[in-house]
Scaffold this active site. Sequence first.
Site, PDB file in Angstrom:
ATOM      1  N   GLY A  58       0.790  -1.227   0.000  1.00 53.31           N
ATOM      2  CA  GLY A  58       0.000   0.000   0.000  1.00 53.31           C
ATOM      3  C   GLY A  58       0.823   1.278   0.000  1.00 53.31           C
ATOM      4  O   GLY A  58       0.277   2.369  -0.028  1.00 53.31           O
ATOM      5  N   HIS A  59       2.153   1.174   0.021  1.00 58.06           N
ATOM      6  CA  HIS A  59       3.016   2.370   0.124  1.00 58.06           C
ATOM      7  C   HIS A  59       4.188   2.298  -0.841  1.00 58.06           C
ATOM      8  O   HIS A  59       5.308   2.029  -0.421  1.00 58.06           O
ATOM      9  CB  HIS A  59       3.547   2.499   1.544  1.00 58.06           C
ATOM     10  CG  HIS A  59       4.087   3.851   1.868  1.00 58.06           C
ATOM     11  ND1 HIS A  59       5.389   4.223   1.655  1.00 58.06           N
ATOM     12  CD2 HIS A  59       3.483   4.932   2.398  1.00 58.06           C
ATOM     13  CE1 HIS A  59       5.573   5.472   2.073  1.00 58.06           C
ATOM     14  NE2 HIS A  59       4.427   5.910   2.531  1.00 58.06           N
ATOM     15  N   PHE A  60       4.100   2.565  -1.968  1.00 59.06           N
ATOM     16  CA  PHE A  60       2.951   2.778  -2.834  1.00 59.06           C
ATOM     17  C   PHE A  60       3.023   1.723  -3.908  1.00 59.06           C
ATOM     18  O   PHE A  60       4.130   1.481  -4.404  1.00 59.06           O
ATOM     19  CB  PHE A  60       3.003   4.174  -3.467  1.00 59.06           C
ATOM     20  CG  PHE A  60       3.087   5.286  -2.445  1.00 59.06           C
ATOM     21  CD1 PHE A  60       1.940   5.719  -1.797  1.00 59.06           C
ATOM     22  CD2 PHE A  60       4.296   5.868  -2.124  1.00 59.06           C
ATOM     23  CE1 PHE A  60       2.011   6.767  -0.874  1.00 59.06           C
ATOM     24  CE2 PHE A  60       4.364   6.895  -1.196  1.00 59.06           C
ATOM     25  CZ  PHE A  60       3.234   7.342  -0.562  1.00 59.06           C
ATOM     26  N   VAL A  65       8.069   2.889  -1.763  1.00 57.55           N
ATOM     27  CA  VAL A  65       8.978   3.730  -0.989  1.00 57.55           C
ATOM     28  C   VAL A  65       8.871   3.297   0.475  1.00 57.55           C
ATOM     29  O   VAL A  65       7.759   3.151   0.995  1.00 57.55           O
ATOM     30  CB  VAL A  65       8.599   5.228  -1.124  1.00 57.55           C
ATOM     31  CG1 VAL A  65       9.481   6.095  -0.236  1.00 57.55           C
ATOM     32  CG2 VAL A  65       8.693   5.688  -2.569  1.00 57.55           C
TER      33      VAL A  65
END
Length: 152
Positions: A58-60, A65
């Site tokens: 989810g990041h990203f 990152v």
Amino acid sequence: MEDTLKTEKTISLNIKEIQEIIPHRYPFLFVDSIESLEPLKRAVGYKNVTMNEYFFQGHFPQEPVLPGVIIIEALAQVGAIALLYDEKFRGKIAYFGGIKNARFREKVVPGDRLRLEVEIIKMKGPMGIGQATAKVGDKVVCQAELTFAVGV
């Protein structure tokens, strides 16, 4: 002529030895090894950043990152190792007491090897302050002052 220079043994730790000192476990253990350690003074460790990390879902998804809070936590874990390796704090837990002047200067991405350096700059009883720096290669990616409180 006798050599009068005192040589100090460098302490290094593997993942099993790290787990004997701090209570963190997957998915919240962010230190893979300790390269050098001077109890109550400083520690240098590493986090190998891989695409298999759960937070990259989810990041990203389009541009993975490493979250800044994970970098700070990894630095805190290295600082905790510097404190908790010492016999007077062995078996205890180091808690965050504060974060000051945190700066993120570069992105950390899968494939990077994060060098985590923490120098304990002040100790008073069970409280300590560490100057923390994270690097990838020669580039500083994060700096912060971390306050620790050693508890039960």
